[in-house]
Design a protein around this motif. Structure first.
Motif, PDB file in Angstrom:
ATOM      1  N   ASN A 283      33.806 -11.142  11.217  1.00  0.00           N
ATOM      2  CA  ASN A 283      35.148 -11.402  10.702  1.00  0.00           C
ATOM      3  C   ASN A 283      35.910 -12.441  11.509  1.00  0.00           C
ATOM      4  O   ASN A 283      36.946 -12.930  11.076  1.00  0.00           O
ATOM      5  N   LYS A 284      35.397 -12.809  12.683  1.00  0.00           N
ATOM      6  CA  LYS A 284      36.104 -13.800  13.497  1.00  0.00           C
ATOM      7  C   LYS A 284      36.136 -15.170  12.817  1.00  0.00           C
ATOM      8  O   LYS A 284      36.903 -16.033  13.208  1.00  0.00           O
ATOM      9  N   PHE A 285      35.327 -15.358  11.770  1.00  0.00           N
ATOM     10  CA  PHE A 285      35.311 -16.637  11.074  1.00  0.00           C
ATOM     11  C   PHE A 285      36.423 -16.762  10.033  1.00  0.00           C
ATOM     12  O   PHE A 285      36.683 -17.840   9.530  1.00  0.00           O
ATOM     13  N   VAL A 286      37.077 -15.653   9.709  1.00  0.00           N
ATOM     14  CA  VAL A 286      38.205 -15.715   8.784  1.00  0.00           C
ATOM     15  C   VAL A 286      39.335 -16.457   9.486  1.00  0.00           C
ATOM     16  O   VAL A 286      39.715 -16.131  10.599  1.00  0.00           O
ATOM     17  N   GLY A 287      39.864 -17.466   8.856  1.00  0.00           N
ATOM     18  CA  GLY A 287      40.968 -18.234   9.424  1.00  0.00           C
ATOM     19  C   GLY A 287      40.533 -19.302  10.415  1.00  0.00           C
ATOM     20  O   GLY A 287      41.363 -19.899  11.088  1.00  0.00           O
ATOM     21  N   ILE A 288      39.240 -19.578  10.480  1.00  0.00           N
ATOM     22  CA  ILE A 288      38.715 -20.553  11.444  1.00  0.00           C
ATOM     23  C   ILE A 288      39.307 -21.954  11.226  1.00  0.00           C
ATOM     24  O   ILE A 288      39.429 -22.738  12.160  1.00  0.00           O
ATOM     25  N   GLU A 289      39.716 -22.249   9.991  1.00  0.00           N
ATOM     26  CA  GLU A 289      40.256 -23.576   9.686  1.00  0.00           C
ATOM     27  C   GLU A 289      41.568 -23.849  10.402  1.00  0.00           C
ATOM     28  O   GLU A 289      42.007 -24.991  10.485  1.00  0.00           O
ATOM     29  N   LYS A 290      42.170 -22.806  10.972  1.00  0.00           N
ATOM     30  CA  LYS A 290      43.443 -22.981  11.675  1.00  0.00           C
ATOM     31  C   LYS A 290      43.265 -23.292  13.162  1.00  0.00           C
ATOM     32  O   LYS A 290      44.235 -23.550  13.861  1.00  0.00           O
ATOM     33  N   LEU A 291      42.022 -23.282  13.629  1.00  0.00           N
ATOM     34  CA  LEU A 291      41.762 -23.596  15.038  1.00  0.00           C
ATOM     35  C   LEU A 291      41.984 -25.079  15.295  1.00  0.00           C
ATOM     36  O   LEU A 291      41.883 -25.903  14.383  1.00  0.00           O
ATOM     37  N   ASP A 292      42.251 -25.423  16.561  1.00  0.00           N
ATOM     38  CA  ASP A 292      42.388 -26.843  16.884  1.00  0.00           C
ATOM     39  C   ASP A 292      40.997 -27.472  17.026  1.00  0.00           C
ATOM     40  O   ASP A 292      39.976 -26.782  16.986  1.00  0.00           O
ATOM     41  N   GLU A 293      40.972 -28.758  17.176  1.00  0.00           N
ATOM     42  CA  GLU A 293      39.712 -29.523  17.197  1.00  0.00           C
ATOM     43  C   GLU A 293      38.762 -29.051  18.302  1.00  0.00           C
ATOM     44  O   GLU A 293      37.564 -28.889  18.074  1.00  0.00           O
ATOM     45  N   GLN A 294      39.284 -28.819  19.481  1.00  0.00           N
ATOM     46  CA  GLN A 294      38.444 -28.399  20.604  1.00  0.00           C
ATOM     47  C   GLN A 294      37.836 -27.021  20.348  1.00  0.00           C
ATOM     48  O   GLN A 294      36.653 -26.798  20.619  1.00  0.00           O
ATOM     49  N   GLU A 295      38.634 -26.099  19.830  1.00  0.00           N
ATOM     50  CA  GLU A 295      38.125 -24.761  19.527  1.00  0.00           C
ATOM     51  C   GLU A 295      37.045 -24.803  18.456  1.00  0.00           C
ATOM     52  O   GLU A 295      36.046 -24.086  18.534  1.00  0.00           O
ATOM     53  N   LEU A 296      37.237 -25.662  17.446  1.00  0.00           N
ATOM     54  CA  LEU A 296      36.226 -25.808  16.398  1.00  0.00           C
ATOM     55  C   LEU A 296      34.924 -26.380  16.955  1.00  0.00           C
ATOM     56  O   LEU A 296      33.831 -25.936  16.592  1.00  0.00           O
ATOM     57  N   ARG A 297      35.036 -27.354  17.851  1.00  0.00           N
ATOM     58  CA  ARG A 297      33.832 -27.932  18.464  1.00  0.00           C
ATOM     59  C   ARG A 297      33.069 -26.887  19.274  1.00  0.00           C
ATOM     60  O   ARG A 297      31.843 -26.820  19.226  1.00  0.00           O
ATOM     61  N   GLU A 298      33.807 -26.086  20.028  1.00  0.00           N
ATOM     62  CA  GLU A 298      33.180 -25.048  20.844  1.00  0.00           C
ATOM     63  C   GLU A 298      32.479 -24.013  19.969  1.00  0.00           C
ATOM     64  O   GLU A 298      31.348 -23.621  20.230  1.00  0.00           O
ATOM     65  N   MET A 299      33.146 -23.591  18.904  1.00  0.00           N
ATOM     66  CA  MET A 299      32.535 -22.619  17.997  1.00  0.00           C
ATOM     67  C   MET A 299      31.310 -23.221  17.317  1.00  0.00           C
ATOM     68  O   MET A 299      30.288 -22.558  17.152  1.00  0.00           O
ATOM     69  N   SER A 300      31.396 -24.464  16.936  1.00  0.00           N
ATOM     70  CA  SER A 300      30.267 -25.151  16.312  1.00  0.00           C
ATOM     71  C   SER A 300      29.088 -25.234  17.276  1.00  0.00           C
ATOM     72  O   SER A 300      27.931 -25.034  16.884  1.00  0.00           O
ATOM     73  N   ARG A 301      29.367 -25.511  18.537  1.00  0.00           N
ATOM     74  CA  ARG A 301      28.309 -25.577  19.551  1.00  0.00           C
ATOM     75  C   ARG A 301      27.628 -24.218  19.703  1.00  0.00           C
ATOM     76  O   ARG A 301      26.406 -24.124  19.729  1.00  0.00           O
ATOM     77  N   LYS A 302      28.421 -23.157  19.763  1.00  0.00           N
ATOM     78  CA  LYS A 302      27.869 -21.807  19.906  1.00  0.00           C
ATOM     79  C   LYS A 302      27.010 -21.439  18.688  1.00  0.00           C
ATOM     80  O   LYS A 302      25.948 -20.835  18.828  1.00  0.00           O
ATOM     81  N   LEU A 303      27.487 -21.817  17.505  1.00  0.00           N
ATOM     82  CA  LEU A 303      26.721 -21.522  16.297  1.00  0.00           C
ATOM     83  C   LEU A 303      25.407 -22.292  16.274  1.00  0.00           C
ATOM     84  O   LEU A 303      24.375 -21.773  15.841  1.00  0.00           O
ATOM     85  N   ALA A 304      25.428 -23.526  16.741  1.00  0.00           N
ATOM     86  CA  ALA A 304      24.207 -24.324  16.801  1.00  0.00           C
ATOM     87  C   ALA A 304      23.195 -23.689  17.754  1.00  0.00           C
ATOM     88  O   ALA A 304      21.994 -23.643  17.458  1.00  0.00           O
ATOM     89  N   GLU A 305      23.684 -23.173  18.877  1.00  0.00           N
ATOM     90  CA  GLU A 305      22.805 -22.485  19.824  1.00  0.00           C
ATOM     91  C   GLU A 305      22.190 -21.240  19.189  1.00  0.00           C
ATOM     92  O   GLU A 305      20.998 -20.988  19.327  1.00  0.00           O
ATOM     93  N   LYS A 306      23.027 -20.468  18.480  1.00  0.00           N
ATOM     94  CA  LYS A 306      22.511 -19.274  17.803  1.00  0.00           C
ATOM     95  C   LYS A 306      21.474 -19.653  16.749  1.00  0.00           C
ATOM     96  O   LYS A 306      20.463 -18.976  16.592  1.00  0.00           O
ATOM     97  N   ALA A 307      21.744 -20.733  16.027  1.00  0.00           N
ATOM     98  CA  ALA A 307      20.814 -21.177  14.983  1.00  0.00           C
ATOM     99  C   ALA A 307      19.477 -21.566  15.590  1.00  0.00           C
ATOM    100  O   ALA A 307      18.413 -21.275  15.021  1.00  0.00           O
ATOM    101  N   GLU A 308      19.499 -22.204  16.754  1.00  0.00           N
ATOM    102  CA  GLU A 308      18.247 -22.565  17.432  1.00  0.00           C
ATOM    103  C   GLU A 308      17.473 -21.317  17.835  1.00  0.00           C
ATOM    104  O   GLU A 308      16.258 -21.271  17.672  1.00  0.00           O
TER     105      GLU A 308
END
Length: 138
Positions: A95-120
């Motif tokens: 559920n932490k992904f609900v409202g993700i569009e309201k994060l700032d650019e840096q927070e989105l990059r960090e979350m994207s990086r973490k998701l990429a690591e999980k995907a790997e």
């Protein structure tokens, strides 16, 4: 008119114009108008007024279309986000992904990086399992 009814009217108007502007017939009409303007050049001796006519009309249309199309795009984006939020809330997703569009650019990059690591990691596990299946005799 109240704010709600004005907003509703503008939304319907913007949607209708956006739909019309995306049709092939509208493009053909625009090309025909430009061609008619170009063909009329010799009749007006390619005057400054003749040139100003196309420049002014295209500028006005472009200026107004920006607002109409942006309104439609904003509503489409919000509707899509609401649908995604509903899917997240009704699935096994976090559920932490609900409202993700309201994060700032840096927070989105960090979350994207973490998701990429999980995907790997998931990809590596899937590859390991596939290799195990290939090695096992049937």
């Amino acid at each position: 008119m109240s704010d709600a009814s004005t907003s509703k009217f503008f939304s319907k108007f913007a949607t209708a114009i956006a739909d019309l502007s995306g049709k092939p017939a509208t493009f053909v009409l625009a090309v025909a108008l430009v061609l008619a303007w170009a063909v009329s050049g010799p009749f007006f001796d390619y005057s400054e007024t003749w040139q100003l006519m196309i420049n002014t009309s295209t500028t006005i249309v472009t200026f107004l279309m920006v607002f109409l199309l942006q309104n439609s795009q904003n509503r489409d984006g919000k509707a899509l986000q609401a649908k995604l939020d509903e899917l997240i809330l009704t699935s096994q997703a976090q559920n932490k992904f609900v409202g993700i569009e309201k994060l700032d650019e840096q927070e989105l990059r960090e979350m994207s990086r973490k998701l990429a690591e999980k995907a790997e990691c998931v990809e590596e596990v899937a590859e390991d399992k596939a290799e195990e299946r290939e090695r096992k005799p049937s």
